[in-house]
Design an enzyme around this catalytic site. Structure first.
Site, PDB file in Angstrom:
ATOM      1  N   LEU A 136       0.818  -1.287  -0.210  1.00 13.24           N
ATOM      2  CA  LEU A 136       0.007  -0.192   0.122  1.00 13.24           C
ATOM      3  C   LEU A 136       1.007   1.195  -0.160  1.00 13.24           C
ATOM      4  CD1 LEU A 136      -2.742  -1.137   2.780  1.00 13.24           C
ATOM      5  CD2 LEU A 136      -3.074  -0.758   0.100  1.00 13.24           C
ATOM      6  N   ASP A 137       0.506   2.321  -0.774  1.00 20.03           N
ATOM      7  CA  ASP A 137       1.332   3.608  -0.829  1.00 20.03           C
ATOM      8  C   ASP A 137       0.989   4.079   0.551  1.00 20.03           C
ATOM      9  OD1 ASP A 137      -0.780   5.550  -0.860  1.00 20.03           O
ATOM     10  OD2 ASP A 137      -1.314   4.655  -2.757  1.00 20.03           O
ATOM     11  N   THR A 138       2.025   4.932   1.069  1.00 14.72           N
ATOM     12  CA  THR A 138       2.122   5.744   2.381  1.00 14.72           C
ATOM     13  C   THR A 138       0.771   6.231   2.607  1.00 14.72           C
ATOM     14  OG1 THR A 138       4.588   6.029   1.786  1.00 14.72           O
ATOM     15  CG2 THR A 138       3.765   7.107   3.693  1.00 14.72           C
ATOM     16  N   GLU A 139       0.033   6.864   1.951  1.00 15.73           N
ATOM     17  CA  GLU A 139      -1.243   7.690   2.524  1.00 15.73           C
ATOM     18  C   GLU A 139      -2.386   6.563   2.404  1.00 15.73           C
ATOM     19  OE1 GLU A 139      -1.321  10.563   3.959  1.00 15.73           O
ATOM     20  OE2 GLU A 139       1.020  10.247   3.911  1.00 15.73           O
ATOM     21  N   THR A 140      -2.047   5.223   1.807  1.00 12.39           N
ATOM     22  CA  THR A 140      -3.277   4.586   2.034  1.00 12.39           C
ATOM     23  C   THR A 140      -3.357   3.680   3.110  1.00 12.39           C
ATOM     24  OG1 THR A 140      -3.358   4.304  -0.406  1.00 12.39           O
ATOM     25  CG2 THR A 140      -4.221   2.756   0.642  1.00 12.39           C
TER      26      THR A 140
END
Length: 246
Positions: free
Chosen positions: A110-114
């Site tokens: 998951l990307d950092t903001e997800t």
């Protein structure tokens, strides 16, 4: 013990050890024809099996072998990097995991903001298959998108959009709610491309404000709080073993 090792273990003992039922209740399940071994219904008592290699089912549900590995679910918070280490000193998955000497692989970056569901395991073969696109394991996300999406835009998402690296068609798109300045949508797809959900919503003019993965195959976050972990349940692991054909 030697008899068990050379000839297998009695089926009712395997079921009892897996927590399905007591040995006596397991015998009743066998009598009722509710137990299968390698695709065949077993009705005779005393059948010996190898729980490591035989595929055992009760009422159609796969009973996983005795656990030799860790299988964890983490509800990743926003702002956490999907790695075990970060040279920039940012928070990583390792900050939320129980102390263990085992090397854990994370499945489903998951990307950092997800935020949301990540599976972690030290079973390398299982991790590889779960992440591999050929097994088409579906993933479900809850999207908070900017603006009010009309039904036409939702239909466009449902039919699929073309991105710079090719078309993407979700398995399912479901409206959750609309408000004055945002829309909540559930999206299920088996795509694994980088930031694919965010790019889909950018393509229809409704950028993602907040994104959470809530499911991978049969696994659901449920009441797992942000930053918490839990073990996969027997039912979840059994269903995933079927999905990835192990």
């Amino acid at each position: 013990m030697a008899d068990d090792e050379t000839e297998g273990i009695r089926l009712q003992k395997v079921l009892a050890s897996a927590g399905i039922a007591s040995r006596r209740a397991s015998e009743i399940l066998i009598d009722e024809g509710r137990v299968e071994v390698n695709g065949q219904v077993v009705t005779e008592q005393g059948r010996r099996v190898n729980p490591e290699t035989d595929h055992i089912r009760v009422d159609g549900a796969r009973i996983p072998p005795p656990r030799r590995h860790l299988y964890l679910v983490l509800n990743k918070p926003r702002g956490v990097v999907s790695t075990m280490e970060d040279p920039e000193g940012r928070r990583t998955l390792a900050d939320y995991l129980p102390r263990t000497k085992e090397r854990l692989f994370h499945v489903g970056r998951l990307d950092t903001e997800t935020e949301g569901l990540i599976v972690l395991t030290n079973d390398g073969d299982f991790a590889h298959r779960l992440a591999h696109p050929s097994y088409e394991v579906p993933k479900t996300y809850v999207v908070q998108a900017a603006g009010v999406m009309d039904n036409r835009t939702l239909k466009r998402l449902e039919k699929g959009v073309t991105l710079e690296d090719g078309p993407v068609k979700p398995d399912k798109v479901k409206l959750i709610s609309r408000a004055a300045d945002r829309t909540m949508v559930s999206v299920t797809l088996h795509e694994g491309r980088n930031r694919v959900v965010r790019r889909m919503f950018d393509a229809v003019g409704h950028p993602v404000d907040r994104l959470s993965r809530t499911g991978i195959g049969p696994i659901r976050l449920g009441n797992l709080r942000s930053g918490e972990t839990r073990d996969l349940t027997r039912e979840e692991l059994g269903a995933l073993l079927d999905l990835v054909q192990l």
